[in-house]
Design a protein around this motif. Structure first.
Motif, mmCIF file in Angstrom:
data_model
loop_
_atom_site.group_PDB
_atom_site.id
_atom_site.type_symbol
_atom_site.label_atom_id
_atom_site.label_comp_id
_atom_site.label_asym_id
_atom_site.label_seq_id
_atom_site.Cartn_x
_atom_site.Cartn_y
_atom_site.Cartn_z
ATOM 1 N N MET A 57 0.669 53.467 -53.637
ATOM 2 C CA MET A 57 -0.490 53.346 -54.545
ATOM 3 C C MET A 57 -1.213 54.797 -54.475
ATOM 4 O O MET A 57 -1.633 55.411 -55.469
ATOM 5 C CB MET A 57 -1.408 52.477 -53.774
ATOM 6 C CG MET A 57 -2.300 51.718 -54.786
ATOM 7 S SD MET A 57 -3.347 50.404 -53.699
ATOM 8 C CE MET A 57 -3.984 51.564 -52.414
ATOM 9 N N ASP A 99 12.225 43.400 -54.058
ATOM 10 C CA ASP A 99 10.848 42.973 -54.209
ATOM 11 C C ASP A 99 9.876 43.214 -53.029
ATOM 12 O O ASP A 99 8.918 43.777 -53.491
ATOM 13 C CB ASP A 99 10.771 41.483 -54.595
ATOM 14 C CG ASP A 99 11.476 41.502 -56.048
ATOM 15 O OD1 ASP A 99 11.541 42.208 -56.690
ATOM 16 O OD2 ASP A 99 11.595 40.154 -56.405
ATOM 17 N N ILE A 100 10.155 43.126 -51.969
ATOM 18 C CA ILE A 100 9.348 43.032 -50.946
ATOM 19 C C ILE A 100 9.000 44.446 -50.206
ATOM 20 O O ILE A 100 10.073 44.995 -49.982
ATOM 21 C CB ILE A 100 9.969 41.951 -49.544
ATOM 22 C CG1 ILE A 100 10.112 40.617 -49.991
ATOM 23 C CG2 ILE A 100 8.957 42.115 -48.550
ATOM 24 C CD1 ILE A 100 8.592 40.052 -50.585
ATOM 25 N N LYS A 101 7.722 44.412 -49.943
ATOM 26 C CA LYS A 101 7.408 45.854 -49.516
ATOM 27 C C LYS A 101 6.437 45.581 -48.357
ATOM 28 O O LYS A 101 5.745 44.605 -48.331
ATOM 29 C CB LYS A 101 6.779 46.786 -50.643
ATOM 30 C CG LYS A 101 7.656 47.062 -51.508
ATOM 31 C CD LYS A 101 6.474 47.673 -52.696
ATOM 32 C CE LYS A 101 7.573 48.013 -54.097
ATOM 33 N NZ LYS A 101 6.961 48.399 -55.057
ATOM 34 N N SER A 102 6.311 46.493 -47.453
ATOM 35 C CA SER A 102 5.492 46.464 -46.395
ATOM 36 C C SER A 102 4.099 46.961 -46.815
ATOM 37 O O SER A 102 4.114 47.323 -48.014
ATOM 38 C CB SER A 102 5.832 47.246 -45.185
ATOM 39 O OG SER A 102 5.395 48.516 -45.705
ATOM 40 N N ARG A 103 3.047 46.403 -46.207
ATOM 41 C CA ARG A 103 1.528 46.814 -46.604
ATOM 42 C C ARG A 103 1.363 48.504 -46.817
ATOM 43 O O ARG A 103 0.924 49.022 -47.503
ATOM 44 C CB ARG A 103 0.638 46.391 -45.902
ATOM 45 C CG ARG A 103 0.129 44.921 -46.230
ATOM 46 C CD ARG A 103 -1.179 44.547 -45.576
ATOM 47 N NE ARG A 103 -1.160 43.409 -44.984
ATOM 48 C CZ ARG A 103 -2.199 42.631 -44.333
ATOM 49 N NH1 ARG A 103 -3.228 43.128 -44.037
ATOM 50 N NH2 ARG A 103 -1.966 41.443 -43.893
ATOM 51 N N MET A 127 -6.309 44.319 -53.570
ATOM 52 C CA MET A 127 -6.116 43.302 -53.188
ATOM 53 C C MET A 127 -6.414 42.867 -51.502
ATOM 54 O O MET A 127 -6.617 43.612 -50.899
ATOM 55 C CB MET A 127 -4.219 43.350 -52.821
ATOM 56 C CG MET A 127 -3.619 42.025 -52.681
ATOM 57 S SD MET A 127 -1.819 42.280 -53.384
ATOM 58 C CE MET A 127 -1.361 43.628 -52.546
ATOM 59 N N ILE A 157 2.501 40.912 -58.179
ATOM 60 C CA ILE A 157 2.257 42.113 -56.992
ATOM 61 C C ILE A 157 2.282 41.198 -55.880
ATOM 62 O O ILE A 157 2.616 41.564 -54.758
ATOM 63 C CB ILE A 157 1.151 42.969 -57.523
ATOM 64 C CG1 ILE A 157 1.737 43.765 -58.528
ATOM 65 C CG2 ILE A 157 0.874 43.928 -56.104
ATOM 66 C CD1 ILE A 157 0.425 44.881 -59.284
ATOM 67 N N LEU A 165 3.403 49.803 -49.760
ATOM 68 C CA LEU A 165 2.606 49.490 -50.895
ATOM 69 C C LEU A 165 1.391 50.782 -51.130
ATOM 70 O O LEU A 165 1.358 51.162 -52.060
ATOM 71 C CB LEU A 165 2.114 48.195 -51.005
ATOM 72 C CG LEU A 165 1.572 47.576 -52.290
ATOM 73 C CD1 LEU A 165 2.891 47.411 -53.184
ATOM 74 C CD2 LEU A 165 1.207 46.095 -51.845
ATOM 75 N N THR A 180 -3.689 46.630 -57.017
ATOM 76 C CA THR A 180 -2.979 46.586 -55.819
ATOM 77 C C THR A 180 -4.024 47.108 -54.651
ATOM 78 O O THR A 180 -4.339 46.532 -53.491
ATOM 79 C CB THR A 180 -1.904 47.679 -55.641
ATOM 80 O OG1 THR A 180 -0.985 47.349 -56.600
ATOM 81 C CG2 THR A 180 -1.228 47.590 -54.309
ATOM 82 N N ARG A 214 15.447 39.242 -53.451
ATOM 83 C CA ARG A 214 13.686 39.423 -53.327
ATOM 84 C C ARG A 214 13.590 40.246 -52.170
ATOM 85 O O ARG A 214 12.859 41.303 -52.049
ATOM 86 C CB ARG A 214 13.185 37.941 -52.989
ATOM 87 C CG ARG A 214 11.973 37.972 -52.970
ATOM 88 C CD ARG A 214 11.268 36.476 -52.781
ATOM 89 N NE ARG A 214 10.417 36.443 -51.769
ATOM 90 C CZ ARG A 214 9.166 36.775 -51.562
ATOM 91 N NH1 ARG A 214 8.495 37.309 -52.591
ATOM 92 N NH2 ARG A 214 8.386 36.775 -50.665
ATOM 93 N N LEU A 239 2.793 38.483 -54.057
ATOM 94 C CA LEU A 239 3.829 38.025 -53.458
ATOM 95 C C LEU A 239 4.827 38.986 -52.835
ATOM 96 O O LEU A 239 6.138 38.884 -52.324
ATOM 97 C CB LEU A 239 4.551 37.020 -54.222
ATOM 98 C CG LEU A 239 5.624 35.971 -53.393
ATOM 99 C CD1 LEU A 239 4.777 35.260 -52.288
ATOM 100 C CD2 LEU A 239 6.183 34.986 -54.265
ATOM 101 N N THR A 240 4.977 40.314 -53.365
ATOM 102 C CA THR A 240 5.895 41.400 -53.045
ATOM 103 C C THR A 240 5.551 41.929 -51.665
ATOM 104 O O THR A 240 6.423 42.750 -51.019
ATOM 105 C CB THR A 240 5.690 42.566 -54.118
ATOM 106 O OG1 THR A 240 4.667 43.258 -54.048
ATOM 107 C CG2 THR A 240 6.097 42.262 -55.493
ATOM 108 N N VAL A 241 4.228 41.734 -51.122
ATOM 109 C CA VAL A 241 4.072 42.221 -49.770
ATOM 110 C C VAL A 241 4.654 41.345 -48.595
ATOM 111 O O VAL A 241 4.531 40.130 -48.499
ATOM 112 C CB VAL A 241 2.626 42.073 -49.585
ATOM 113 C CG1 VAL A 241 2.128 42.841 -48.368
ATOM 114 C CG2 VAL A 241 1.854 42.874 -50.861
#
Lengths: 324, 324
Positions: A208, A197-201, B214, B248, A204, B211, A193, B250-252
């Motif tokens: 985008m 899976d995890i990204k900083s805002r 959010m 999406i 993200l 996204t 994870r 929870l990936t943050v």
């Protein structure tokens, strides 16, 4: 196995036995494999009663902190140096430049086919999915028990370098190692994870913005993202956050060549090119003086934004044998 | 292993031997595991000289076509029926309703702990990562050779149900099976690219829109996406494309509870809730009459958009012991 190797697993075992104060070098812009190998080997050597530290030119990123919980720098006079996952001394980074001198590194353990054999002794296996996979084999060969933290480090390296067992470089032995390592207390799902899976805002948001600006050409077979420095600045996001976007264009259904163009200087643009198995990214980049792998390559093109854009679109047209 | 099982691998082998015209049922909204098990078993039975077809209520999606290349419907009078990866006859779907009758299904092979034991004979192993992992064990036990297409189907099922070996449900045996199956000619990297990386433009746009909208609450510990039917329609994207967005929030980085709210009817909103190991998604949803797994659950809340939004934010505040 590279025939330029001048040490085997038993030799590496003796090397560990015979030295007491060991610095372990990891490559700049560290990833899960170099840090997994670094901290895994460090924990292994400390368990042998050795003094050992892990060195990195850029420090240890927070997202890998689960591998260095409980790690502390030891005080000692350096007796020898081991490089892990470092193909070339150019990858040591600014603050480890002193080790770029000839013969400054005693032992190199690596899985890059491009390894420069800069160390006094080298064990390079280009067919291994990760440096951590080689280390795992070495540890198994040597027979000492592996602790949970060592297992976690090695699993992380293998998982990250294979894209969680997704990419072509995943060998059966990588799966076998994972099957064995996950039986330690390593909470592999949480590791994955964190790694995948995890990204900083900010990251993200960078993805985008990039996705939003993506253009399609040639009946959707080419997707391209162009990021100017002005655009990146206008969003208040560090350019580093845009490093990961190169994979995006090729994730779109129907795209065979995905191109990311990032502005470096006023008239300098850096291209990252990814292709499906239908096209050769490396050949595409060579025409602009770049290169890389067959599915992922890069180059630089000079010119104004509009010139570079036009040059790239035309080159893709030639590659696909299509008109805009 | 479930003690309600009334058939073992040898029994399954005899079942295969004793029947000649077999329909294989797969679950509605088919995924890689049910189709991998269906087409893998079908190819296995056909190689035994049997007549066998794969049935699905919703048809076979194009993105799985690599599993049914060369597949064709055979003509025969149905002699028996095997269900794969189907926990409950409610999952058969509209056009396979005739098999929801008691004892209409002869054999069920499944890995869902929630299996309803609706078939005459069942082999359920809730500890297996995928139905395809059970099938692989069965095939190995029975000893007949496995073809490349069977290997590809089984690999696909195991990979998709484990999120490419990423999730907690990945057992060591899943890795071992992958290590063995990838030695067939299956081009696993391409399979993984199709299963995990490739998205339609519409899907990518749906993710982008989601996204973008959010919102973050409680010092970033909660992230929430709200999609009204009006918003989805305004973008000209099918609501189905928004099905995948629940992952999406929870990936943050820093988020412990990710919530996706989708409008179903004017005053009906459906929540998808995902949590890290710090929180219980299932308990959260139960207060609204819903439920699910501890890390992924769902419920419906009635009210206006503003009422529902407020209700959710307050409930999260109570869960986290924090004020807005």
């Amino acid at each position: 196995m590279d025939n330029r190797n001048n040490i085997d697993f038993d030799g590496i075992g003796r090397f560990f036995e015979e030295h007491d104060c060991i610095n372990i070098l990891t490559h700049k812009s560290p990833d899960g494999d170099t840090l997994g190998a670094g901290f895994g080997l460090c924990a292994y050597l400390r368990a042998m009663g050795k003094k050992a530290n892990v060195l990195n030119s850029d420090g240890f990123p927070e997202r890998y902190s689960f591998m260095y919980e409980g790690y502390y720098d030891m005080e000692f006079e350096e007796e020898c140096v081991i490089a892990v996952d470092i193909a070339d001394t150019a990858l040591l980074g600014a603050s480890l430049l002193r080790y770029a001198e000839p013969a400054a590194i005693d032992l190199c353990i690596d899985h890059h086919i491009s390894n420069k054999f800069y160390a006094k002794q080298s064990y390079v296996d280009g067919s291994a999915s990760a440096a951590c996979l080689i280390l795992y084999r070495i540890f198994k060969h040597l027979g000492r028990p592996i602790s949970d933290i060592i297992a976690k480090c090695l699993y992380t390296g293998i998982a990250t370098d294979t894209g969680c067992f997704k990419y072509e470089n995943t060998v059966p032995a990588a799966h076998i190692a994972a099957a064995e390592l996950m039986q330690y207390n390593i909470d592999f799902a949480n590791v994955n994870r964190k790694m995948f899976d995890i990204k900083s805002r900010a990251r993200l948001k960078a993805e985008m913005i990039s996705t939003e600006s993506m253009e399609y050409f040639y009946e959707g077979r080419c997707a391209m993202i162009i990021m100017t420095t002005a655009a990146m600045e206008s969003y208040g996001i560090e350019p580093a956050e845009f490093e990961g976007i190169s994979a995006i264009p090729l994730t779109v259904l129907g795209v065979d060549i995905g191109i990311t163009v990032r502005q470096r200087h006023e008239k300098v643009f850096k291209l990252s090119v990814r292709t499906t198995d239908k096209l050769d990214a490396s050949a595409f980049c060579r025409q602009f003086g770049g290169g890389g792998h067959i599915r992922a390559a890069g180059c630089e093109i000079n010119g104004t934004l509009e010139e570079v854009r036009q040059t790239v679109i035309e080159a893709v047209g030639r590659l696909l044998g299509m008109k805009v």
